[in-house]
Design an enzyme around this catalytic site. Structure first.
Site: not given
Ligand code: GUN
Length: 295
Positions: A54, A98, A121
């Site tokens: 990422k 994460q 997200d």
């Protein structure tokens, strides 16, 4: 029939090629550079690889990334405190924690602490709920990437029979809702579904996100179906495969995504897209007159 191979790398590259222009425009007109904060808790090697992918993708298009590697021993309260700091930091337009998190951390509370306007997200309850009622600010990256892939291949969604195999919060459930919102007829199957084939054989579009190699065999697929394989499985010999018997199903489907090189590259691309759009939204709110065409 031999399926057309849907090239996720090419589609992702085409989308990513547009991002530097959007970022330059933000910078020139408002002095803003999109910023993404990534929090990695603990030392899960797979998560570390995902995070570094990422960060690399951000660098490549000109998004400023801020990585926070936090120890497994971090307390729940400390982690929430870090998120609140990032919510209040003007340099940051996206906050990503994460997953998975260590067991002593309440994931749902963590995700609910991320500001909705920075939830690139798409995992905050508001953004998840918005998939049901409308009003989502950010769609979750993997299902969003699947929709973009279908659109870029000019595969119609409206009125199609879609079967989603896998009912996770990250992929299966939001995928089904996003396709329903586009007027598909959607069934969701999962690990407890009896006789999976009786559902999958009806699908015009079959989306598989179960995490089981070779789950989908040719006899389970309708001739001419579009097959989207979201699975990423590492075999004992080290090979990465999806959930679909690619060789067999490619002889029956009209289009199919490979693994690797299908949905995977789209997921990170949609994270970049969400982060840039977040910076554009915040800038538009702060500088009333400035509105990019993408809003
Ligand atoms: N872990 C596995 N996939 C994801 C994802 O898309 N976002 C985050 N934050 N964690 C993940």
């Amino acid at each position: 029939m031999t399926a057309r191979i849907i090239d996720g790398r090419a589609c992702a590259a085409q989308l990513r090629a547009e991002y530097p222009t959007r970022i330059r425009s933000l910078h020139e007109q408002a002095g803003v550079t999109p910023g993404l904060a990534v929090l990695l808790v603990g030392d899960d090697p797979a998560s570390a690889v995902y995070v570094s992918n990422k960060v690399r993708a951000c660098d490549a298009v000109g998004i400023r990334s801020f990585t926070f590697c936090l120890p497994t021993t971090i307390t729940h309260a400390e982690l929430l405190g870090r998120i609140v700091e990032l919510n209040n930091d003007d340099r940051i337009h996206g906050v990503l924690v994460q997953l998975p998190l260590p067991p002593h951390i309440d994931m749902r509370e963590v995700l609910a602490t991320i500001a909705v306007d920075k939830d690139v997200d798409g995992f905050h309850l508001y953004n998840v709920g918005g998939l049901v009622t409308g009003g989502t600010v950010f769609s979750p990256c993997t299902p969003y990437g699947v929709v973009k892939l279908l659109e870029s291949e000019a595969i119609p969604i409206e009125g199609q029979n879609v079967v989603v195999v896998g009912a996770s919060n990250i992929v299966g459930k939001p995928m089904a809702l996003m396709l329903m919102a586009r007027n598909a007829t959607v069934a969701i199957c999962h690990a407890k579904t009896r006789d999976l084939a009786q559902f999958t054989i009806l699908a015009d579009i079959l989306v598989v996100a179960a995490g089981v190699p070779n789950l989908i065999l040719p006899q389970m697929v309708k001739t001419g179906a579009v097959v989207i394989d979201v699975g990423i499985n590492r075999l004992p010999d080290g090979r990465i495969v999806g959930d679909v018997d690619f060789e067999g199903v490619a002889k029956k489907a009209s289009a199919i995504t490979p693994v690797p090189g299908g949905v995977g590259p789209m997921t990170v691309t949609m994270l970049l897209d969400n982060t840039i759009r977040s910076a554009e939204r915040m800038t538009a709110a702060a500088v009333g007159l400035w509105r990019p065409s993408s809003l």
